[in-house]
Design a protein around this motif. Structure first.
Motif, PDB file in Angstrom:
ATOM      1  N   GLU A 128       0.848  -1.191   0.000  1.00  0.00           N
ATOM      2  CA  GLU A 128       0.000   0.000   0.000  1.00  0.00           C
ATOM      3  C   GLU A 128       0.881   1.238   0.000  1.00  0.00           C
ATOM      4  OE1 GLU A 128      -2.398   2.206  -0.766  1.00  0.00           O
ATOM      5  OE2 GLU A 128      -3.742   0.666   0.064  1.00  0.00           O
ATOM      6  N   TRP A 134      -7.491   4.821  -1.763  1.00  0.00           N
ATOM      7  CA  TRP A 134      -7.174   4.032  -0.566  1.00  0.00           C
ATOM      8  C   TRP A 134      -8.423   3.599   0.188  1.00  0.00           C
ATOM      9  CZ3 TRP A 134      -8.134   5.524   4.570  1.00  0.00           C
ATOM     10  CH2 TRP A 134      -8.643   6.823   4.733  1.00  0.00           C
ATOM     11  N   GLU A 135      -9.497   4.415   0.124  1.00  0.00           N
ATOM     12  CA  GLU A 135     -10.703   4.094   0.875  1.00  0.00           C
ATOM     13  C   GLU A 135     -11.433   2.878   0.323  1.00  0.00           C
ATOM     14  OE1 GLU A 135     -12.395   8.030   2.954  1.00  0.00           O
ATOM     15  OE2 GLU A 135     -12.468   8.119   0.774  1.00  0.00           O
ATOM     16  N   THR A 137      -9.840   0.190  -0.208  1.00  0.00           N
ATOM     17  CA  THR A 137      -9.094  -0.927   0.380  1.00  0.00           C
ATOM     18  C   THR A 137      -9.160  -0.897   1.903  1.00  0.00           C
ATOM     19  OG1 THR A 137      -7.556  -0.883  -1.486  1.00  0.00           O
ATOM     20  CG2 THR A 137      -6.847  -2.060   0.495  1.00  0.00           C
ATOM     21  N   TRP A 138      -9.004   0.275   2.480  1.00  0.00           N
ATOM     22  CA  TRP A 138      -8.938   0.408   3.925  1.00  0.00           C
ATOM     23  C   TRP A 138     -10.323   0.699   4.488  1.00  0.00           C
ATOM     24  CZ3 TRP A 138      -4.360  -0.050   6.782  1.00  0.00           C
ATOM     25  CH2 TRP A 138      -3.201  -0.218   6.006  1.00  0.00           C
ATOM     26  N   SER A 178      -8.090  -0.700   9.003  1.00  0.00           N
ATOM     27  CA  SER A 178      -7.445  -1.945   8.563  1.00  0.00           C
ATOM     28  C   SER A 178      -7.780  -2.232   7.114  1.00  0.00           C
ATOM     29  CB  SER A 178      -7.869  -3.123   9.452  1.00  0.00           C
ATOM     30  OG  SER A 178      -9.277  -3.298   9.414  1.00  0.00           O
ATOM     31  N   ALA A 179      -6.962  -3.111   6.547  1.00  0.00           N
ATOM     32  CA  ALA A 179      -7.160  -3.528   5.154  1.00  0.00           C
ATOM     33  C   ALA A 179      -6.885  -5.022   5.067  1.00  0.00           C
ATOM     34  CB  ALA A 179      -6.226  -2.770   4.221  1.00  0.00           C
ATOM     35  N   ALA A 460      -5.098  -9.587   7.935  1.00  0.00           N
ATOM     36  CA  ALA A 460      -5.270  -8.167   7.619  1.00  0.00           C
ATOM     37  C   ALA A 460      -4.072  -7.405   8.174  1.00  0.00           C
ATOM     38  CB  ALA A 460      -6.578  -7.633   8.198  1.00  0.00           C
TER      39      ALA A 460
END
Length: 652
Positions: A128, A134-135, A137-138, A178-179, A460
């Motif tokens: 990452e 990004w939102e 994924t996270w 978290s992702a 994760a």
């Protein structure tokens, strides 16, 4: 020359005025010497010899380098230390500790128009760089406690234009995000966790570590501090705590109980210098590990040996239900019941006695009191004798007693050789002693044989922290099984940032040093004047030395001293009066030169003795004799007078 050095130690403004006075004084001296001595060549020759000997150049360079420290008066001694501090970047202005303050999401100039394309990483199953959406994924934690707002941006000063990271935006918040990042079974595999942290507002109390939730973990919105994890790794600082955490959890195969295993001696965090730092954890298939900060290995060892509690459970444990019997004797020694006190044992003898051999010193003042009324004390104006009583001065130590002693003399105390103290019976072995009691051991119900220590599968990657600081920036989070691939990725990302940030830091330090010099120069009403005055004074110190010697020989040294003192105390008055004095002196010298009939010529050989010239008597006067050394005492003729003048001119 002591006068020149006195001028040097004066403040810059005074030194400037005195410099003018010194120049004027030099002109006065030159004019005075030109009018007084007929051959000033000796002074010029002496000055030339001094320059040829290297005295002028050496003194000019050495004295300037040394004496300029004294130019600013008492503060000059700290100039060198100030310059050393100026080499360092100035501390940034402390930001507000208001919890509602927001960290910088982008530089003051706004988001960078540059598009940064992060490189790929070999052997990474999760990477990452926060350059995209990004939102998607996270997932932010849905637990109400973790309400800290996240943002993605370049921060206050991105090392690489266009680069972005995940930013902690507010102080005094719990953060959770978290992702998904599944590793699968890690048995027999190498594992590496690597990421970057930048503390733009420093780190006073809080964490900047990552947690890797263990499988199974599917609902990312439930991520919180109670979520079981495989690894927790990264910096944490608050109060006495200053360490890079490496904690891993193991799961009991029978009970399912999770146990945390902490690295016994974790390394300290990287410097909180607002630069990007790299944290790397590598766990190899053979059970060894390394913890690295900025590419340097800080700790390494074995998972089975360096953690507390150990991974391998004990085969037996203490029985928690066991207790020490009431008749258990655990005193190894007891007093000897058969021992008795000796007849000559004196329990009343004192521990110390006066020294019988001591003698009172001859200088001891027996009649002087040790305390006397304070002679400097005065009765307060508000003191009322009727209400407060008679006022008496407070007492102080008698100064006469400071060195010799006063009052009644007593000999010093020494140890009493007969002292034995209270008698006690000696200790002997206790025949009933059974040893130190310990609870009995029972089989450990949680015992199991641990083969190779391995990490739990990761499901994760997340950030679950509490922090009193904002501006914590996470970037380039990598999970993989190729340690060399992670190193290569760091070389292509972190090292570039480090080089750029180091360059910016060096430029800021240079700028701060220049601004400090400008601020220092602004304190001087005439920047650069001090150095010129010093150069002029150093030149005058050597060039005027021969002239000062001549002035001393002529008896005019007190006049010169008064001029220098007047220049230091009232420089403006002397500067105003000096030009008039120069003009008057020069006019006087020029007038005296016009009155001279012939210029000075080199000294000739002594003239022969002139014989006595008979003078013709006039009007019946008696003849008189005349020579060059003695004029005639009687009437002389015109011819004799002319001869005498010509001879006198030649002699001159």
């Amino acid at each position: 020359m002591t006068r020149i050095r006195r001028i040097r130690r004066s403040p810059p403004a005074v030194a400037a005025g005195v410099g003018v006075v010194a120049a004027v004084t030099a002109v006065l001296l030159l004019a005075l010497v030109a009018c007084t001595w007929s051959s000033p060549a000796a002074a010029v020759e002496a000055a030339g010899e001094d320059a040829e000997d290297g005295g002028f150049g050496a003194e000019l360079g050495g004295d300037l380098g040394k004496d300029t420290l004294d130019l600013d008066g008492p503060g000059g001694e700290e100039e060198e230390a100030d310059d050393a501090e100026a080499d360092l970047p100035p501390p940034a202005a402390e930001t507000s500790k208001d919890p509602e303050a927001t960290a910088a999401i982008d530089p003051p100039s706004g988001p960078s128009a540059s598009v940064y394309a992060a490189p790929t990483a070999v052997g990474a199953f999760f990477l990452e760089t926060f350059q995209g959406d990004w939102e998607s994924t996270w997932v932010k934690s849905g637990v109400s406690k973790f309400s800290g707002p996240w943002a993605v941006g370049g921060g206050a000063s991105p090392g690489i234009p266009g680069d972005k990271g995940l930013i902690v935006t507010r102080r005094a918040r719990h953060y959770g995000v978290s992702a998904p990042a599944s590793t699968g079974d890690l048995t027999g595999k190498d594992f590496v966790l690597q990421y970057e942290v930048k503390l733009e507002d420093g780190l006073t109390c809080g964490g900047a570590y990552l947690k890797l939730p263990a499988a199974p973990f599917t609902d990312l919105r439930k991520f919180d501090s109670d979520t079981p994890y495989s690894i927790m790794f990264g910096p944490d600082k608050c109060g006495a705590t200053d360490k890079v955490h490496f904690i891993f959890q193991s799961k009991h195969p029978k009970t399912g109980k999770m146990t945390e295993h902490h690295l016994k001696s974790p390394p300290p965090i990287a410097a909180a210098d607002k630069k990007t730092h790299l944290y790397t954890l590598a766990v190899l298939a053979n059970g060894s590990y390394t913890v690295s900060v900025d590419g340097d290995v800080k700790r390494n060892g074995e998972l089975s040996e360096d953690f507390e509690p150990p991974v391998q459970p004990a085969e037996e444990i203490d029985d928690a239900q066991d207790s020490k019997p009431s008749d258990w004797v655990d005193e190894a020694k007891i007093p000897d019941a058969e021992a008795t006190k000796p007849d000559d044992w004196d329990e009343d003898a004192p521990a110390q006695i006066p020294d019988a051999a001591a003698v009172m010193p001859e200088s001891w003042l027996v009649d002087e009191p040790a305390k006397i009324p304070d002679p400097s004390a005065k009765k307060p104006d508000t003191w009322d004798d009727e209400e407060d009583g008679e006022w008496t001065a407070p007492t102080i130590d008698n100064p006469k007693c400071a060195d010799v002693g006063c009052g009644v003399w007593t000999p010093p105390m020494i140890a009493n050789p007969a002292y034995k103290g209270k008698w006690t019976a000696p200790m002997v072995d206790n025949p009933a002693y059974r040893g130190v009691w310990k609870p009995r051991k029972i089989p450990n119900p949680d015992y199991y044989e641990v083969g190779a220590v391995k990490l739990l599968p990761v499901e994760a990657v997340g950030v679950e922290i509490w922090s009193m600081d904002q501006g914590i920036l996470f970037d380039n989070v990598l999970l993989g099984n190729d340690v060399s691939g992670a190193t290569a990725f760091a070389d292509a990302t972190w090292k570039l940032k480090k080089a750029a940030e180091d360059e910016v830091s060096a430029a800021e330090a240079k700028k701060a040093k220049e601004e400090a010099k400008k601020a220092e120069a602004a304190k001087d009403p005439a920047p650069g004047l001090a150095a010129k005055v010093l150069a002029m004074l150093s030149t005058a110190e050597h060039a005027l030395q021969p002239l000062e010697d001549m002035v001393r020989d002529s008896g005019l040294e007190p006049v010169l001293d008064k001029l220098v003192v007047a220049g230091i105390q009232t420089p403006m008055l002397v500067c105003a009066a000096a030009p008039l004095a120069v003009v008057l002196l020069l006019l006087s010298c020029m007038g005296s030169r016009r009155r001279r009939s012939t210029p000075a010529v080199p000294a000739a050989a002594p003239a022969p003795v002139v014989p006595v010239v008979p003078v013709v008597p006039v009007d019946g006067a008696e003849p008189a004799a005349e020579s060059i050394d003695k004029p005639a005492t009687a009437g002389v003729s015109v011819e004799a007078v002319g001869v005498r003048k010509r001879r006198g001119a030649r002699e001159e």
